[in-house]
Design a protein around this motif. Sequence first.
Motif, PDB file in Angstrom:
ATOM      1  N   HIS B 340       0.802  -1.222   0.000  1.00 21.57           N
ATOM      2  CA  HIS B 340       0.000   0.000   0.000  1.00 21.57           C
ATOM      3  C   HIS B 340       0.832   1.266   0.000  1.00 21.57           C
ATOM      4  O   HIS B 340       0.358   2.312  -0.396  1.00 21.57           O
ATOM      5  N   LEU B 461      -1.456   4.317  -6.715  1.00 25.20           N
ATOM      6  CA  LEU B 461      -2.767   4.985  -6.689  1.00 25.20           C
ATOM      7  C   LEU B 461      -3.900   3.992  -6.470  1.00 25.20           C
ATOM      8  O   LEU B 461      -4.892   4.305  -5.828  1.00 25.20           O
ATOM      9  N   ALA B 462      -3.729   2.790  -7.002  1.00 23.84           N
ATOM     10  CA  ALA B 462      -4.808   1.810  -6.877  1.00 23.84           C
ATOM     11  C   ALA B 462      -5.004   1.339  -5.443  1.00 23.84           C
ATOM     12  O   ALA B 462      -5.977   0.653  -5.151  1.00 23.84           O
ATOM     13  N   ARG B 463      -4.080   1.657  -4.547  1.00 24.29           N
ATOM     14  CA  ARG B 463      -4.189   1.212  -3.155  1.00 24.29           C
ATOM     15  C   ARG B 463      -4.525   2.360  -2.205  1.00 24.29           C
ATOM     16  O   ARG B 463      -4.699   2.144  -1.015  1.00 24.29           O
ATOM     17  N   LEU B 464      -4.580   3.586  -2.703  1.00 20.80           N
ATOM     18  CA  LEU B 464      -4.822   4.739  -1.840  1.00 20.80           C
ATOM     19  C   LEU B 464      -6.250   4.680  -1.293  1.00 20.80           C
ATOM     20  O   LEU B 464      -7.191   4.433  -2.035  1.00 20.80           O
ATOM     21  N   GLN B 465      -6.414   4.890   0.003  1.00 23.67           N
ATOM     22  CA  GLN B 465      -7.748   4.785   0.606  1.00 23.67           C
ATOM     23  C   GLN B 465      -8.514   6.099   0.497  1.00 23.67           C
ATOM     24  O   GLN B 465      -9.677   6.112   0.145  1.00 23.67           O
ATOM     25  N   SER B 466      -7.859   7.180   0.843  1.00 23.67           N
ATOM     26  CA  SER B 466      -8.510   8.474   0.703  1.00 23.67           C
ATOM     27  C   SER B 466      -7.452   9.553   0.760  1.00 23.67           C
ATOM     28  O   SER B 466      -6.281   9.277   1.019  1.00 23.67           O
ATOM     29  N   LEU B 467      -7.885  10.764   0.520  1.00 19.38           N
ATOM     30  CA  LEU B 467      -6.953  11.863   0.393  1.00 19.38           C
ATOM     31  C   LEU B 467      -7.530  13.044   1.150  1.00 19.38           C
ATOM     32  O   LEU B 467      -8.745  13.227   1.176  1.00 19.38           O
ATOM     33  N   ASN B 468      -6.640  13.841   1.705  1.00 21.27           N
ATOM     34  CA  ASN B 468      -7.098  14.840   2.645  1.00 21.27           C
ATOM     35  C   ASN B 468      -6.268  16.100   2.407  1.00 21.27           C
ATOM     36  O   ASN B 468      -5.068  16.016   2.200  1.00 21.27           O
ATOM     37  N   HIS B 486      -4.071   8.833   2.749  1.00 17.81           N
ATOM     38  CA  HIS B 486      -4.379   7.818   3.760  1.00 17.81           C
ATOM     39  C   HIS B 486      -4.179   6.430   3.182  1.00 17.81           C
ATOM     40  O   HIS B 486      -4.746   6.104   2.148  1.00 17.81           O
ATOM     41  N   THR B 487      -3.380   5.644   3.874  1.00 16.51           N
ATOM     42  CA  THR B 487      -3.230   4.239   3.485  1.00 16.51           C
ATOM     43  C   THR B 487      -3.489   3.394   4.718  1.00 16.51           C
ATOM     44  O   THR B 487      -3.741   3.929   5.797  1.00 16.51           O
ATOM     45  N   VAL B 488      -3.423   2.096   4.560  1.00 15.56           N
ATOM     46  CA  VAL B 488      -3.573   1.227   5.727  1.00 15.56           C
ATOM     47  C   VAL B 488      -2.432   1.526   6.695  1.00 15.56           C
ATOM     48  O   VAL B 488      -1.404   2.073   6.308  1.00 15.56           O
ATOM     49  N   SER B 512      -7.254  12.663  -6.624  1.00 12.20           N
ATOM     50  CA  SER B 512      -8.518  11.977  -6.332  1.00 12.20           C
ATOM     51  C   SER B 512      -9.150  11.478  -7.628  1.00 12.20           C
ATOM     52  O   SER B 512      -9.783  10.422  -7.644  1.00 12.20           O
ATOM     53  N   VAL B 515      -7.035   8.391  -8.711  1.00 12.03           N
ATOM     54  CA  VAL B 515      -7.260   7.213  -7.870  1.00 12.03           C
ATOM     55  C   VAL B 515      -8.478   6.439  -8.350  1.00 12.03           C
ATOM     56  O   VAL B 515      -8.444   5.208  -8.461  1.00 12.03           O
ATOM     57  N   ILE B 519      -8.435   2.634  -9.489  1.00 15.81           N
ATOM     58  CA  ILE B 519      -9.255   1.604  -8.850  1.00 15.81           C
ATOM     59  C   ILE B 519     -10.031   0.837  -9.913  1.00 15.81           C
ATOM     60  O   ILE B 519     -10.129  -0.385  -9.882  1.00 15.81           O
TER      61      ILE B 519
END
Lengths: 212, 584
Positions: B340, B461-468, B486-488, B512, B515, B519
Motif C-alpha cells: 500500500h 494509486l490503486a491502493r490509496l484509501q482516501s486523500l485529505n 491515507h493508506t492502511v 482523487s 485514484v 481503482i
Amino acid sequence: MTYPEQPPRQPDESVPPVSESAEVSGVPSATDPATAEHTHPAAAPAAPDDRGALELDYPLGQWQRISPKYAVIEQIGNGVTMLIVAVIAALVWWLNETPWPLIAGGAVLIILIITAILIPRRARSIGYLLREDDLLFRRGIMWQRFVAVPYGRMQLVDINRGPVARAFGLSELKFVTAAVGTNVVIPGLPLEEAERLRDHLVAVAESRRSGL
Amino acid sequence: MSSDFSPIPREPVPNADQPGVPLVPSSPVAELTDGEWHRMHPATPLLRGGVAFLVILGIVISNFRERLVAFVLPAWGGPEEYDPITAILNSPNILLILGGVLLFLLLMLVFFYVSWRMATFRIGSDAVEIRSGILFRRHRRAQLDRIQSVNISRPLFARIFAAAKLEVSVAGDGANVNLEYLHARDAEPLRAALLTLASGMQHRKAAAHADASAEPGTSKLERLVTDRARDLLAPELDIAQHEVSALVRVPPLRLILSTVISMSTVILLVTIGVVVYLTTRGQFWALFVLLPTILGVVSYYWNRIAKAMRFSVASTPAGMRIGAGLLSTINDTVPPGRVHAVRVTQPLLWRPFGWWQVQINRAGTSALNPAGSATTALPVGRLDDAAAVVGLLLNQPFYQPVRGLLGDALEAPRPRGFVGNPRRAAWLDPFAWKRTGYTLTGDLLIFRRGVVWRHLDLLPLARLQSLNTTQGPIERRLRLATVTAHTVAGPVIPQLPHMSTADSVALFERVSAAVTVAIGEDTSHRWAAARASAPVPEAPRIDLGLWEPTVEQEAALVAADAQRYPTADEAEQTAAETNQENTK
C-alpha cells in the motif's frame, strides 16, 4: 431515490504537475472568484496562487449541507458542559474557599462561550458532495479539512444516534475505509436522509469494488 | 461440509499403499489442496507448547546445576532454603506430589493429543479453512482472493523437528489463518499452490518436490539426522527451487555495520564517556549504570542482526518473497498489488555510506505482532538495491527507470518533474521546505521530504484509501496547505506539508481523479487472471545496474521511462500547452 446532478469528471490524467512557476508564463487566469467558481476543477491546476484560504472549485451551493438543527444539538451539548464545569468549580470553591477553582472554571467557561459563538459557523461549514466516483467531505473554519474518498474504498457505513440527536430526529453517518486517517463522519443528517445516503453509498461502492 | 463446494480439478492422486502405482513428486501437496480436511504435523502439540516446555526445563536444569555444584563443591554453599525442589524432597508427602505432577503431565499429554486430533484444515478452490478447539470450537475461513501474503515462519525449535508454520494473512487485525504446524517439506509447495489458486490462474503447474535425502545404504536414523542437519545449515533461500527472476541480498557485514552505526551506539558511547568521567571523579556508583545500558544495546544489536541476517528479496512467480533469519527464519510471499505504500529512507548516520532502508505499509500486519521484518522490505542497502526492491514491490517491469527516479528524487537538490514548496513555506519549515515536493506518474503518487531524515514515499494509486487536504490559521496567512494521503496503518505516513494552496488543491483534485481511474483498472485481487487476458512484458532479470538490455528491451524501456517519468522539458511543454488551451 435520486441525488442532484453531480459535477462530472473529465479524464485529465495526462496533465503533469504544474508548479507556481507556470504562472510566470503569463496566463490570464481566473482571479475573479466568480469565474473561478465555475471553472471546472480539472482545469484548475494553472489557477493563480492569490487566494489564501483553501477552497475547492465548486460553487458553494453545490455542497450538500447538514441540518441546521445540528447547531442546536451542539449548543445543548456545549451548554451542558458549561453547567457541569460551573457546578464543579462552585462546589470546589465552596469546599476550599480559595479563588483558584473559580479562576480555572472561569477560563474553561470562556473557552466554552467562544465555542458556543463559533458553533453555528462551524456547523454551516460541514458539507459533502457526491461526485461521480468519490465522496467529498469538508468541515472546519479555522482548521479546514477536505477529504476525498473513492466509493470503492468503503469497508462499512455506520449510522449512529445519540440521545439528544435522536430527540431532534438526527443521526450521524460514518464512512469507514481500511485507513484510520480517512475519518469521514457526517453529523446532523435527518435519519431518513442518512439511511438513503447509506443505501446509495453501499450501492455505488458495490459497483466500483476492487481489491483492498 | 457445504454442498456447493467444488474441489479443484487435479490429476488423480496415486495411492501410496497400492503397489505398482509410482509416487508422483507433487502428491503431498496435491493431497493437501484436494478440498478435504487434513491434520497438522503430529509434533504440533509439542511445538506449540515448546516455549513453556523449554522454560520449565530451564528452571529444572538450573536447579539441578546448583545442586550439582553444591554436591561437588560443598564449600560453595548448599541450595537455597526456599528452593522448590528442596521443599518437595523434604516434604513428607513426596509420593503424593510426584503422583500429582505425573497426573498433570498425563492430562496435558491427553489435552495436546485431543487438540491435535480436533485441529484440521482444508484448502478449496476459493478459500482456506481451519477448525480447531476442544470445548470452544472455532471454524475460520479466509477467501483466497483476499490473501495479503503467505508467510512461512520457522522458529528454531520447529526447524529442529522439520516443521513450519504457514500464516495466511488477510486484512484485519488478528485475522490470520495459521496452519501450525506443517511438515517443512510441504510448506513451500503448499504456499505456491495456495497463491496459484488465489491468483486466479486456471492451470496450475505441479509443484516440483525434490526428495534428495533418500540415499541408499544408510540407516534410517542416520538419514534422518543428515536430513535435519542439512536443513538447518541450508541457505535460507534456495534459488533453484523458486524460479527466482530477480534477487537482492543484504551482505552480512553491511547488516552488522549498519546496525552498529546507529543512534543507539551514539547513546552507548555518550553513556560510557559520562561514566568514565564520573568514575575518574570518584563517583563509582556510575559504573552500575553502565552494565544495563551495555546489555540493552547489545541485545538490541543481536535482535536486529539475528532477525535480518540472510535477508533476501526475490521475485518469484507467486509474488515477492522476503526471507530472513539466522536461527528462526521467516519468509513471506506478498502477491502483486498488496503493497500500500513504500518508503525509502536514510538515517543521518548512514549518509556517508550511501545506505538506504525500504519500509512498506500493508494490510494484515497485526498490531499484536509488530515484528519489524513484516514492514521492512530492505533493512539496509545501497541505492541500487533499494531501487531493485522498490521495483519489485511496485511491479515495475524495468529497473533503470526506477533507479533513475530514486537517484533523481533522493539525491538531486531540485529533481525534475517535482512540484515543491513555495519559498514562503520556509517560515514554517526553515530547512526542509526545499526538499518537500510531489510528483504524479502514471500509477504512483510520490512524496519527497526530509532534510535530516531524507525519505521518499511511493504510493500506488490503486491502493490509496482516501486523500485529505487541510489548512490551519497560520498556513492560511501564508497561503499554504497540507495534503495527506491515507493508506492502511504502517510505518509510512505520507504527508506533504506546506504546499501553496493552489498546488495542494491541484494535487487533491488530480490525485482523487487518478485514484478512481486506478481503482477501476485494478485487478490485483485475482492478479494472474488479468495477466491471462492482457499479457504484461516478461520481467527481465534485475542485476543491480549490471543488467544489459537487448535492443528491443532498451526501446521498451525508454518508452516506458518517457511515459512514466516525463522530463522537466516535456512537463513544461505539456503545461504550456494546457495553459494555452485554458486561455482559449
